[in-house]
Design an enzyme around this catalytic site. Sequence first.
Site, PDB file in Angstrom:
ATOM      1  N   LYS A 317       0.829  -1.202   0.000  1.00 34.54           N
ATOM      2  CA  LYS A 317       0.000   0.000   0.000  1.00 34.54           C
ATOM      3  C   LYS A 317       0.871   1.263   0.000  1.00 34.54           C
ATOM      4  O   LYS A 317       0.655   2.170  -0.803  1.00 34.54           O
ATOM      5  CB  LYS A 317      -0.930  -0.039   1.232  1.00 34.54           C
ATOM      6  CG  LYS A 317      -1.922   1.091   1.315  1.00 34.54           C
ATOM      7  CD  LYS A 317      -3.155   0.647   2.068  1.00 34.54           C
ATOM      8  CE  LYS A 317      -2.973   0.622   3.574  1.00 34.54           C
ATOM      9  NZ  LYS A 317      -2.874   1.960   4.174  1.00 34.54           N
ATOM     10  N   ASP A 611       1.772  -1.326  11.743  1.00 35.35           N
ATOM     11  CA  ASP A 611       0.435  -1.690  11.241  1.00 35.35           C
ATOM     12  C   ASP A 611       0.049  -3.127  11.587  1.00 35.35           C
ATOM     13  O   ASP A 611      -1.067  -3.558  11.298  1.00 35.35           O
ATOM     14  CB  ASP A 611       0.384  -1.512   9.720  1.00 35.35           C
ATOM     15  CG  ASP A 611       0.467  -0.038   9.333  1.00 35.35           C
ATOM     16  OD1 ASP A 611       0.085   0.812  10.163  1.00 35.35           O
ATOM     17  OD2 ASP A 611       0.934   0.256   8.220  1.00 35.35           O
ATOM     18  N   ARG A 642      -6.615   1.478  17.943  1.00 31.39           N
ATOM     19  CA  ARG A 642      -6.377   0.032  17.804  1.00 31.39           C
ATOM     20  C   ARG A 642      -6.058  -0.659  19.126  1.00 31.39           C
ATOM     21  O   ARG A 642      -6.193  -1.873  19.238  1.00 31.39           O
ATOM     22  CB  ARG A 642      -5.270  -0.225  16.770  1.00 31.39           C
ATOM     23  CG  ARG A 642      -5.760   0.021  15.352  1.00 31.39           C
ATOM     24  CD  ARG A 642      -4.710  -0.299  14.306  1.00 31.39           C
ATOM     25  NE  ARG A 642      -5.298  -0.194  12.967  1.00 31.39           N
ATOM     26  CZ  ARG A 642      -4.598  -0.058  11.848  1.00 31.39           C
ATOM     27  NH1 ARG A 642      -3.280  -0.005  11.901  1.00 31.39           N
ATOM     28  NH2 ARG A 642      -5.212   0.020  10.681  1.00 31.39           N
TER      29      ARG A 642
HETATM   30  C1  S3P Z   1       2.561   4.742   6.366  1.00 26.51           C
HETATM   31  C2  S3P Z   1       3.122   5.058   7.566  1.00 26.51           C
HETATM   32  C3  S3P Z   1       2.590   4.590   8.844  1.00 26.51           C
HETATM   33  C4  S3P Z   1       1.601   3.457   8.670  1.00 26.51           C
HETATM   34  C5  S3P Z   1       0.635   3.709   7.561  1.00 26.51           C
HETATM   35  C6  S3P Z   1       1.373   3.885   6.250  1.00 26.51           C
HETATM   36  C7  S3P Z   1       3.172   5.262   5.129  1.00 26.51           C
HETATM   37  O1  S3P Z   1       1.914   5.660   9.476  1.00 26.51           O
HETATM   38  O2  S3P Z   1       0.907   3.230   9.876  1.00 26.51           O
HETATM   39  O3  S3P Z   1      -0.263   2.620   7.413  1.00 26.51           O
HETATM   40  O4  S3P Z   1       2.859   4.757   4.033  1.00 26.51           O
HETATM   41  O5  S3P Z   1       3.996   6.183   5.229  1.00 26.51           O
HETATM   42  P1  S3P Z   1       2.692   6.695  10.463  1.00 26.51           P
HETATM   43  O6  S3P Z   1       3.662   7.386   9.635  1.00 26.51           O
HETATM   44  O7  S3P Z   1       1.607   7.595  10.964  1.00 26.51           O
HETATM   45  O8  S3P Z   1       3.267   5.841  11.511  1.00 26.51           O
END
Ligand code: S3P
Length: 729
Positions: A317, A611, A642
């Site tokens: 993702k 995550d 969560r």
């Molecule tokens: C992500 C960073 C993470 C993660 C999110 C995706 C990213 O968030 O939890 O699902 O793609 O940079 P945080 O940067 O808030 O930790």
Amino acid sequence: MFNKICIIGVGLIGGSIARAAREQGLCHHIVAFGRKKGIENLRTAKRLGVIDEYYFDIERAVKNADCVIVCTPVGVIEQIFRQLKPFWNKQTIYTDAGSTKGSVIEAARTVFSKVPNNFIPAHPIAGAENSGVEASQVDLFKNKRLIVTPVNSSCPQALSKVVEFWKKIGSNISVMDVDHHDAVLAATSHLPHVIAFALVNLLGKKDQQGDVFKYAAGGFKDFTRIASSDPTMWLDICNANRKEIIPLIQQMQLELKNIEQMLDNNENQQLLETFTHAKKARQRFLNQFDNHMSQSITFNVQPGGSLRGEIRVPGDKSMSHRSIMLGSLAEGTTHVTGFLNAEDALATLQAFRAMGVEIEGPENGKVTIHGVGKHGLKEPKEPLNLGNSGTSMRLLSGLLAGQTFNSVLTGDKSLSSRPMKRVTEPLLKMGANIETQADGTAPLKITGTSSLKGIDYEMPMASAQVKSCLLLAGMYANGETTVKEPAPTRDHTERMLNGFSYPVIREGNKARINSEGKLLAVDIDVPSDISSAAFFLVGASIAPDSDITLKHVGVNPTRTGIIEILRLMGAKIEVLNERTVGGEPVADLRVVSSQLKGIEIPEELVPLAIDEFPVLFVAAACAEGETKLTGAKELRVKECDRIQVMADGLKILGVDAQATEDGMIIQGKVVDSISGGEVESHDDHRIAMSFSIAGLKATAPITINDCENVNTSFPEFRELAMKLGLKLK
Ligand code: S3P
């Protein structure tokens, strides 16, 4: 909800509203008001039991009615308002079902001088080939859209009652402003009707019409169905919305002219592209339509079983988001493979389309981005709706802060409650003009500027989203931008920027960027998402007799916390065929069952598995002894809280799980660790999937409510989980 509803104009729409309201038990009596000329129709309505009584005298019709719904053609609404005016009652709720809204509002202003606050304009997007009360159907509005277009003065109680009424009838509600409604409807409904009428007219006029119609088949019937709609009503609608419809007719003429010229000049390639483009656009519409029509999904997992087999989970993702962002800003065409075709990544894709980037796909994971260069984005005409996607919103806030145009970023309920000050505060320091709501949440309003300045920023939390946001803003800032992280976080932005030839310097816990660079298109192969693989890493570990291989998983060291934590708990995970694909490490992961044991999770691993904690909590519940997580306060501000939501759900499933301020303490059990029960997903995809995995060690079925959000990151979850052996329905 109401004692007496008065429907003004019981045709197809009014009749269907009455039938649905009655079936849902939303009122005691339904009466109708109509003209003497329409007596036959009113009699039929009464005979069919659609209404209880009808009147030609409006005073009697609306007497004691607590809800009045105007369902006449829009052209007569002004006249209806005049008739209603002497009996207008402050306690009654008035609404309508007119297909244009600007004209209805104008009619209300003309008659009442301002729109009465208890009149809530609404428009159900539903119709049928036939008109009149005989054609009315109890489920005409089920799963259809209903647009309400309140005005500033609309009474909130009346608005929420109208919304509740339509929800109970089964419609999906959208709230829009009046002009937007009329522009959207002109394009998607009014213009197609005009074209259908025009085409049938053209063919109908021909001498040999008998012959033409004799050979007309399904295509003609499909295309012209809407030309059977009520001509008087359409005359009304076209008049009421002519301001929006006329320019669209002109554009349509140009479109036809282009096709004519291509045909004339034998430009077959262009013609093919035009048709292909249209086909793809229609597919996008159908996909959206399917999503919109999707019912609430409940997962039901039968207890036990094991996971066996080999699968490839969908694309990462984080990387999918970034491929669209950087591909759009690049010079040249970027081909992406392995792209995640799920709602979050599509939110980013749509946002860039709305900023003028031509993007083809996704089709079988392939996306082609025709980059517009670092300064080539265009001002979006509407707010960019980023759905559930925190990554889209936070990264885009940085990127858009450095554009010269204005933009607004919105999202769904969950995203609109997540903290945004973590990005807006440092962006303000860079000189950005960016506003949050008073409580620091979205919508975000960005006023363009060309004078961002670089900063040296030390992040208070370990967040890849904040880091990426500032690096993207740094590409447009004067001087250098440096971001320092308190602990390592995923570094896909830095890696991908380098892949696109944009210089980012990394020194220890700092990343530096400046505006002197450009992005050159590059092909990107997105590996499988380790965050999606995580569900099966845990599932195969806890379920006896399991043996699975997950192919082509991204194993960037800033993402492999899940493997390290599970290994510390005693999991048997082999990392096979390690290789590098497009600057990112990739491997196949083989997992066999093992008896897990409880551990204290090292805090430095938290950002590297951020995550994956929902499913790690399930692993902990099945482990022998206590598992303690600390230093994970960030989990409280993800798609939901969560920590709380997992603790609550696990308790329902009989697990001793204590939420703490920054983590959780779980007393794992080897036997009968998880009982059955019903849990909620709380608008969070990862919660839904984690509780599904818990079924593998449950003693009774687990029901998880509202799982449609799984489409956020992993639409194939159900299919792949079942393929491996999870008993999920
Ligand atoms: C992500 C960073 C993470 C993660 C999110 C995706 C990213 O968030 O939890 O699902 O793609 O940079 P945080 O940067 O808030 O930790």
